[in-house]
Write an enzyme that holds these catalytic residues in place. Structure first.
Site, PDB file in Angstrom:
ATOM      1  N   GLU A 165       0.819  -1.212   0.000  1.00  0.00           N
ATOM      2  CA  GLU A 165       0.000   0.000   0.000  1.00  0.00           C
ATOM      3  C   GLU A 165       0.853   1.263   0.000  1.00  0.00           C
ATOM      4  OE1 GLU A 165      -2.740  -0.637   3.318  1.00  0.00           O
ATOM      5  OE2 GLU A 165      -4.109  -1.656   1.942  1.00  0.00           O
TER       6      GLU A 165
ATOM      7  N   ASP B 154      -8.485  -9.029   3.663  1.00  0.00           N
ATOM      8  CA  ASP B 154      -8.215  -7.943   4.602  1.00  0.00           C
ATOM      9  C   ASP B 154      -9.237  -7.827   5.724  1.00  0.00           C
ATOM     10  OD1 ASP B 154      -7.034  -5.775   5.678  1.00  0.00           O
ATOM     11  OD2 ASP B 154      -7.260  -4.446   3.944  1.00  0.00           O
TER      12      ASP B 154
ATOM     13  N   GLU C 289     -12.597  -2.305  12.006  1.00  0.00           N
ATOM     14  CA  GLU C 289     -12.635  -1.482  10.800  1.00  0.00           C
ATOM     15  C   GLU C 289     -13.724  -1.943   9.833  1.00  0.00           C
ATOM     16  OE1 GLU C 289      -8.928  -1.588   8.684  1.00  0.00           O
ATOM     17  OE2 GLU C 289      -9.692  -0.470   6.979  1.00  0.00           O
TER      18      GLU C 289
HETATM   19  C1  BDP Z   1      -6.129  -2.128   5.879  1.00  0.00           C
HETATM   20  C2  BDP Z   1      -6.402  -0.795   6.515  1.00  0.00           C
HETATM   21  C3  BDP Z   1      -5.212   0.114   6.449  1.00  0.00           C
HETATM   22  C4  BDP Z   1      -3.982  -0.597   7.009  1.00  0.00           C
HETATM   23  C5  BDP Z   1      -3.795  -1.907   6.281  1.00  0.00           C
HETATM   24  C6  BDP Z   1      -2.662  -2.723   6.852  1.00  0.00           C
HETATM   25  O1  BDP Z   1      -7.494  -0.184   5.857  1.00  0.00           O
HETATM   26  O2  BDP Z   1      -5.501   1.269   7.191  1.00  0.00           O
HETATM   27  O3  BDP Z   1      -2.858   0.195   6.907  1.00  0.00           O
HETATM   28  O4  BDP Z   1      -4.963  -2.687   6.410  1.00  0.00           O
HETATM   29  O5  BDP Z   1      -2.949  -3.733   7.503  1.00  0.00           O
HETATM   30  O6  BDP Z   1      -7.185  -2.993   6.161  1.00  0.00           O
HETATM   31  O7  BDP Z   1      -1.508  -2.407   6.647  1.00  0.00           O
END
Ligand code: BDP
Length: 725
Positions: A314, A388, A416
């Site tokens: 990401e 996720d 979340e």
């Molecule tokens: C996702 C979240 C994000 C996190 C990412 C992670 O939306 O904020 O940074 O996971 O685990 O689900 O790195």
């Protein structure tokens, strides 16, 4: 004394002075701050029994900070529950609580206790006669074991065990039982729904907060022994000298409670902080920088745990920026930490904007070729599922595919994707479902057995991590019931085979009431709650239908984001003919990443459980399911079932009004009202959207969505929480 301390002290005094008042739940001031360590006054008969078995706390010898913490907790608990504070004693006496290791109290060796299998953290609780005295022994091989044993005794006392005839023995199955805070230096918390970060970085290291101690107590009571203080999307600054002093101050608070401190690190730190031209892990200057940094950290914090790393994920920097592999990056950091026995926890949460293959397959493709190539002090931290932290996912295929790598699991305790703090969703069943999943990679290879190291490695590090739901809110977790998720996570990290239901009972007894009738009434609310969320958000194996970025509310229509795999339409693939992601042989073939037996089962529509149907298959809307309903009818049915479950949860909770203190009852009730409204919103918006795609009529008797699809699509939430950093 700060005002906060004064208030706390006077509350404590009040509780001590008037145990009878504290006994009546309707009169006690309950704001959730005390978590499951409430130690409310017992009924008279139980008080008498408790006094008989806790007349004093025997330490036998010097009290280290850790033993002081253990004894202090016992004194506090007994005083509050029985109305009499036990004294510390150096002499064995009748009815004492005796904290003993064989080294501190050789007399216990005569009892031939089964201490051998307890390791350095396990404990034994037993009612025995010691040198003629009837005592309760809290025995262990180490002080840490005594700390955990003390909390276990308090748990036994709070859950109504027969304290005169105790016989318990327990040792953790996982070495590192860890919280991951996604806390930023500015005190915002990524995906945090419980206020600000509890770490007040600006005031550290000079000013301490009682919260730090209470945080450590709560975690130690569960056996949590590690905490990563900052967000995986890390800022380089946390590795600068002033920040490290703040970290050291927190490590000092955690140490007596057996908690080791870790940091998330930014892979590009050498370039950002030291001005090196790059952060290439094979560059000698980069390697030297990390080594020097590790040495600096360990000078300040001799028991520092190590680094957690989110790399090339990401948009975060990583070794691939220089054409190097995840192994190169992880092993370089491992080398820097190895002289200090530090650990590198490398996250497997990767997917790429330039990889067109199914996102669910990418981590496997990336990491499996590296099996056996990571340094011994590297643990690969794998999310519970391949996408996720969704309300339901099959277990991550990596758990069955890297027998020569230390694999740890990562759950998300903060919700979340399960309704933030306002929705009541007890995650025990989610954790349990994953941990008990059989990977079929070897006989008995459940996920629990893979991560506890039982199958392959001797003495190699093992890990269970949970993304924390803790913040500055008075009740710590944003809602009273969210505390149960912290609790269940910690207890399952100690023993991944504990049951979600058993832990819910334990938690209710300590948090709300020891009354069996009340426990039985709260239990179904908790146990059905996660499935309710699955039903009203993402039934039948659907996933990632959440609105963009903040993930608050439904957004199944979103299809215009830059990266394809950020769009809900990528996941549900609904069109006029059907719905679902084909991961069978005719599709992305993600099923092939599982052991052959599972690949066969999940690769075939007929043998795929309905709970995972649309995760693995693209189905015609009109296909008939074993329930007798078509896919479309079943989807609508489950959306309705989810909403009805919340209606039922509200009813069950309302009926508990006479049994729960008014403040917490009202707070939970108001959140359940929000949950019902939002469950309807989810149901209505998703049904309206899918109907617009398939043009099917609603099954007979089904209530139409309250608003039009355009109205749902037009909703915007600019300031949804947890979305900063
Ligand atoms: C996702 C979240 C994000 C996190 C990412 C992670 O939306 O904020 O940074 O996971 O685990 O689900 O790195």
């Amino acid at each position: 004394m700060t005002t906060y301390f004064k208030v706390l002290a006077s509350l404590l005094l009040l509780a001590l002075a008037a145990p009878a008042a504290a006994a009546a739940p309707s009169q006690a001031v309950e704001d959730g701050y005390e978590l499951w360590l409430r130690y409310r006054s017992l009924p008279a008969a139980a008080q008498a029994q408790m006094r008989a078995v806790s007349s004093a706390v025997f330490l036998g010898g010097d009290a280290s900070p850790m033993l002081q913490a253990a004894a202090g907790e016992l004194k506090r608990g007994v005083a509050q529950m029985s109305g009499r504070e036990p004294a510390l004693t150096q002499e064995l006496r009748d009815g004492a609580l005796v904290l003993a290791t064989p080294a501190r109290l050789p007399a216990i060796t005569a009892l031939s206790l089964p201490l051998a299998g307890l390791g350095q953290e396990g404990y034994l609780l037993r009612s025995v006669r010691l040198e003629g005295h009837p005592v309760t022994l809290i025995a262990a091989n180490s002080e840490r074991g005594l700390l955990y044993g003390s909390f276990a005794w308090l748990r036994a006392a709070q859950t109504g065990a027969d304290l005169a005839h105790l016989d318990q023995r327990s040792a953790p199955r996982i070495q590192w039982r860890m919280l991951n805070h996604w806390d930023n230096p500015d005190r915002s918390v990524e995906r945090g729904y419980a206020g600000l970060s509890i770490w007040d970085w600006r005031l550290l290291p000079d000013a301490q907060d009682q919260r730090y101690v209470d945080y450590a107590r709560a975690n130690a009571s569960l056996g949590i022994n590690a905490t990563v203080l900052n967000n995986v999307n890390a800022k380089a600054e946390v590795l600068t000298a002033p920040w490290l002093r703040k970290v050291a101050a927190l490590a000092d608070v955690m140490r007596p409670y057996g908690i080791r401190v870790f940091l998330s690190v930014r892979f590009s730190a050498p370039r950002e902080l030291a001005g090196l031209p790059k952060s290439d892990p094979l560059d000698l200057r980069v390697r030297a920088w990390w080594k020097a940094k590790a040495d600096e950290i360990y000078r300040l914090i001799p028991d520092f745990g190590g680094f957690l790393v989110k790399a090339n994920s990401e948009g975060e920097p990583g070794p691939q920026d220089y054409g190097r592999s995840h192994m190169d990056g992880a092993n370089m950091l491992a080398e820097a930490l190895a002289p200090h026995q530090g650990l590198v926890i490398w996250r497997a949460f990767v997917y790429s904007e330039i990889d067109p293959s199914d996102r669910a397959k990418q981590a496997y493709s990336e990491f499996v070729p590296g099996d056996g190539k990571f340094a011994p002090n590297v643990v690969l931290q794998v999310k519970n599922g391949a996408i996720d932290f969704q309300p339901r996912e099959p277990f991550h295929p990596l758990f069955g595919a890297m027998p020569h790598t230390n694999l740890g699991i990562e759950f998300q305790i903060t919700k979340e994707y399960l309704g933030f703090a306002t929705h009541l969703a007890y995650l025990g069943p989610l954790f349990e479902e994953t941990l008990r999943s059989d990977t079929r990679a070897a006989p008995g290879a459940t996920v629990a057995r893979v991560i506890d190291g039982n199958l392959s490695h001797d003495g190699r590090p093992t890990l269970m991590a949970g993304v924390s739901n803790i913040g500055s809110d008075r009740n710590w977790s944003g809602s009273h019931f969210n505390q149960a998720n912290w609790y269940a996570f910690g207890r399952m990290a100690w023993d991944p085979e504990l049951s979600a239901e058993g832990l819910a009972r334990e938690w209710i007894a300590q948090t709300f009431s020891r009354e069996p009738r009340v426990i039985e009434a709260i239990l179904p609310i908790m146990m059905g709650s996660r499935e309710a969320v699955v039903d009203y958000m993402t039934p039948l194996g659907l996933h990632h239908l959440m609105a963009t970025s903040h993930h608050y509310g439904p957004g199944p229509w979103v299809s215009d984001l830059a990266r394809p795999e950020w769009n809900p339409t990528y996941y549900h693939k609904a069109d006029a003919q059907g719905i679902g992601f084909d991961r069978s042989a005719s599709g992305s073939h993600a099923v092939s990443q599982y052991a052959p037996e599972l690949a066969m089962r999940w690769g075939d529509v007929k043998t795929t459980p309905l709970e995972l149907l649309l995760w693995f298959h693209h189905m015609s809307w009109d296909a008939r399911l074993p329930t007798g309903r078509t896919v479309w009818e079943e989807l609508v049915h489950r959306y309705d079932r989810g909403v009805q479950q919340v209606v039922e949860m509200r009813r069950q909770w309302a009926a508990l009004a006479p049994d729960i203190d008014p403040r917490r009852h009202a707070e939970v009730a108001s959140y359940l009202a929000i949950q019902e409204r939002e469950a309807r919103w989810w149901r209505d918006a998703c049904i309206a959207y899918f109907q617009s795609v398939n043009h099917h009529a609603l099954p007979p008797g089904v209530v139409a969505p309250a608003l039009t699809l355009e109205q749902y699509r037009a909703m915007h939430f600019s300031f949804a929480p947890g979305h900063g950093g």
